[in-house]
Motif scaffolding. Structure first.
Motif, PDB file in Angstrom:
ATOM      1  N   TRP A  29     -21.007 -63.806 -42.334  1.00  0.00           N
ATOM      2  CA  TRP A  29     -21.480 -63.414 -41.016  1.00  0.00           C
ATOM      3  C   TRP A  29     -21.043 -64.401 -39.945  1.00  0.00           C
ATOM      4  O   TRP A  29     -20.979 -64.046 -38.760  1.00  0.00           O
ATOM      5  N   TRP A  82     -17.739 -63.030 -39.087  1.00  0.00           N
ATOM      6  CA  TRP A  82     -17.952 -61.796 -38.326  1.00  0.00           C
ATOM      7  C   TRP A  82     -18.308 -62.113 -36.873  1.00  0.00           C
ATOM      8  O   TRP A  82     -17.790 -61.484 -35.946  1.00  0.00           O
ATOM      9  N   VAL A  96     -16.238 -61.132 -33.473  1.00  0.00           N
ATOM     10  CA  VAL A  96     -16.811 -60.354 -32.373  1.00  0.00           C
ATOM     11  C   VAL A  96     -16.549 -61.052 -31.035  1.00  0.00           C
ATOM     12  O   VAL A  96     -16.193 -60.401 -30.038  1.00  0.00           O
ATOM     13  N   LEU A 153     -16.342 -49.927 -32.536  1.00  0.00           N
ATOM     14  CA  LEU A 153     -16.962 -49.353 -33.731  1.00  0.00           C
ATOM     15  C   LEU A 153     -16.529 -50.068 -35.009  1.00  0.00           C
ATOM     16  O   LEU A 153     -17.248 -50.038 -36.009  1.00  0.00           O
ATOM     17  N   TYR A 154     -15.363 -50.704 -35.000  1.00  0.00           N
ATOM     18  CA  TYR A 154     -14.875 -51.370 -36.208  1.00  0.00           C
ATOM     19  C   TYR A 154     -15.826 -52.461 -36.711  1.00  0.00           C
ATOM     20  O   TYR A 154     -16.136 -52.510 -37.911  1.00  0.00           O
ATOM     21  N   LEU A 193     -18.966 -52.643 -36.284  1.00  0.00           N
ATOM     22  CA  LEU A 193     -20.177 -51.979 -36.759  1.00  0.00           C
ATOM     23  C   LEU A 193     -19.970 -51.406 -38.157  1.00  0.00           C
ATOM     24  O   LEU A 193     -20.829 -51.536 -39.036  1.00  0.00           O
ATOM     25  N   VAL A 194     -18.811 -50.769 -38.368  1.00  0.00           N
ATOM     26  CA  VAL A 194     -18.505 -50.234 -39.696  1.00  0.00           C
ATOM     27  C   VAL A 194     -18.382 -51.377 -40.698  1.00  0.00           C
ATOM     28  O   VAL A 194     -18.870 -51.277 -41.836  1.00  0.00           O
ATOM     29  N   TRP A 195     -17.747 -52.481 -40.291  1.00  0.00           N
ATOM     30  CA  TRP A 195     -17.607 -53.643 -41.180  1.00  0.00           C
ATOM     31  C   TRP A 195     -18.993 -54.148 -41.596  1.00  0.00           C
ATOM     32  O   TRP A 195     -19.222 -54.466 -42.776  1.00  0.00           O
ATOM     33  N   ALA A 196     -19.920 -54.250 -40.636  1.00  0.00           N
ATOM     34  CA  ALA A 196     -21.256 -54.769 -40.937  1.00  0.00           C
ATOM     35  C   ALA A 196     -21.996 -53.871 -41.915  1.00  0.00           C
ATOM     36  O   ALA A 196     -22.779 -54.357 -42.749  1.00  0.00           O
ATOM     37  N   LEU A 197     -21.738 -52.558 -41.849  1.00  0.00           N
ATOM     38  CA  LEU A 197     -22.419 -51.616 -42.735  1.00  0.00           C
ATOM     39  C   LEU A 197     -21.717 -51.464 -44.081  1.00  0.00           C
ATOM     40  O   LEU A 197     -22.339 -51.026 -45.054  1.00  0.00           O
ATOM     41  N   TRP A 254     -14.898 -43.523 -42.705  1.00  0.00           N
ATOM     42  CA  TRP A 254     -15.058 -44.077 -41.373  1.00  0.00           C
ATOM     43  C   TRP A 254     -13.791 -44.764 -40.878  1.00  0.00           C
ATOM     44  O   TRP A 254     -13.321 -44.516 -39.758  1.00  0.00           O
TER      45      TRP A 254
END
Length: 310
Positions: free
Chosen positions: A151, A154, A158, A197-198, A200-204, A219
């Motif tokens: 994280w 991450w 960001v 959105l990338y 967000l998809v990575w985090a999920l 996705w």
């Protein structure tokens, strides 16, 4: 080609399904057809008007190779998940590093396509491209990290992405334009929304293990299609009537403009640049001509010329 999972067995406990490979083969086919179409479109342009078409060819070719690899269940490795969710502790998940190789090549090229239409200096374009690479690299390293330290990567990614957005949506829109300003604003807003959105998809997916590998492929496949072929062909259509010379992209080779009606102009421009460099620099507001010795001679009514250093 048969079942990719049988030919190339998964290396992790959480892996893509047969339905995921079917989807990936579909995305690969779209990318491949788009590549051939981009090549065809580039060949219909004059040689001096192909820069953006060639960038599109590189992006789509890279995406085709990446999706062929993922559809074949290749270019991946097993990484222990931080959150097992409903799975046994220490469960492993497939991480497709080939996707990040694709983004490492394609994302900076998309940024370059957008910023070439602006009046931003090359130094700012260079830093923006560098920050785009930071986003991809931190995403890859974070995905390959099993602990909560992922994280940290991450978060750094960001912040780098926010810098890219600032450059595209703020600095770029306030620079000088010789092309369609509204088209640039629309294109950058579209890309910024998709790229938001990338993470967000990575985090999920790779990060939080909330969405499984099959959902991850769906996705990312949709996002890559929208920011790949869809964006590129709309962008090329918007640049259809834009003269590359107005963007400062004219080539100095007169052969690049053969048959386009621009050869004479391009050749004259190149010759003028060469003569200016060889014979000297004239102050603004002066008119100069070449004297018998080849040294710039100023028009007497306009002011003196500055001869070049011997």
């Amino acid at each position: 080609m048969g079942n990719s999972l049988q030919s190339n067995p998964p290396t992790a406990q959480l892996h893509i399904s047969v339905h995921a490979t079917d989807w990936l083969w579909t995305v690969f086919a779209i990318m491949l057809v788009s590549t051939f179409y981009a090549i065809f479109r580039s060949m219909t342009q004059s040689r001096g008007q192909r820069a953006f078409h060639h960038i599109a060819v590189v992006i789509l070719t890279t995406a085709s190779i990446a999706y062929f690899s993922m559809a074949s269940d290749l270019g991946q490795t097993a990484i222990r998940t931080e959150f097992s969710r409903n799975n046994p502790p220490g469960v492993t998940r497939n991480i497709f590093y080939v996707r990040y190789i694709q983004w490492f090549i394609n994302a900076p090229l998309i940024v370059l396509m957008l910023l070439l239409a602006t009046g931003l200096p090359l130094s700012e374009i260079f830093v923006t491209i560098f920050m785009t690479l930071v986003v991809v690299v931190t995403g890859l390293v974070g995905a390959l990290t099993a602990s909560s330290y992922k994280w940290g990567y991450w978060t750094m990614g960001v912040f780098a992405l926010l810098y890219v957005f600032f450059s595209l949506l703020w600095s770029g829109t306030r620079s000088s334009f010789h092309a369609n300003r509204q088209g640039y604003v629309t294109g950058t807003a579209y890309i910024a929304f998709l790229w938001l959105l990338y993470p967000l998809v990575w985090a999920l997916c790779e990060g939080g293990n909330v969405i499984g590998p099959t959902g991850e492929m769906v996705w990312y496949g949709l996002l890559d299609l929208l920011s790949g072929p869809v964006f590129l062909f709309v962008c090329l259509a918007g640049l259809r009537n834009v003269e590359y010379g107005s963007l400062g992209l004219q080539s100095g080779k007169t052969s690049d403009y053969a048959g386009s009606g621009l050869a004479a102009g391009a050749g004259a421009g190149a010759a003028a640049s060469t003569n200016s460099a060889n014979r000297g620099v004239v102050h603004e507001g002066t008119e100069a001509h070449a004297g018998p010795s080849g040294i710039a001679v100023a028009d007497r009514e306009k002011g003196p010329a500055v001869p070049s250093a011997a």
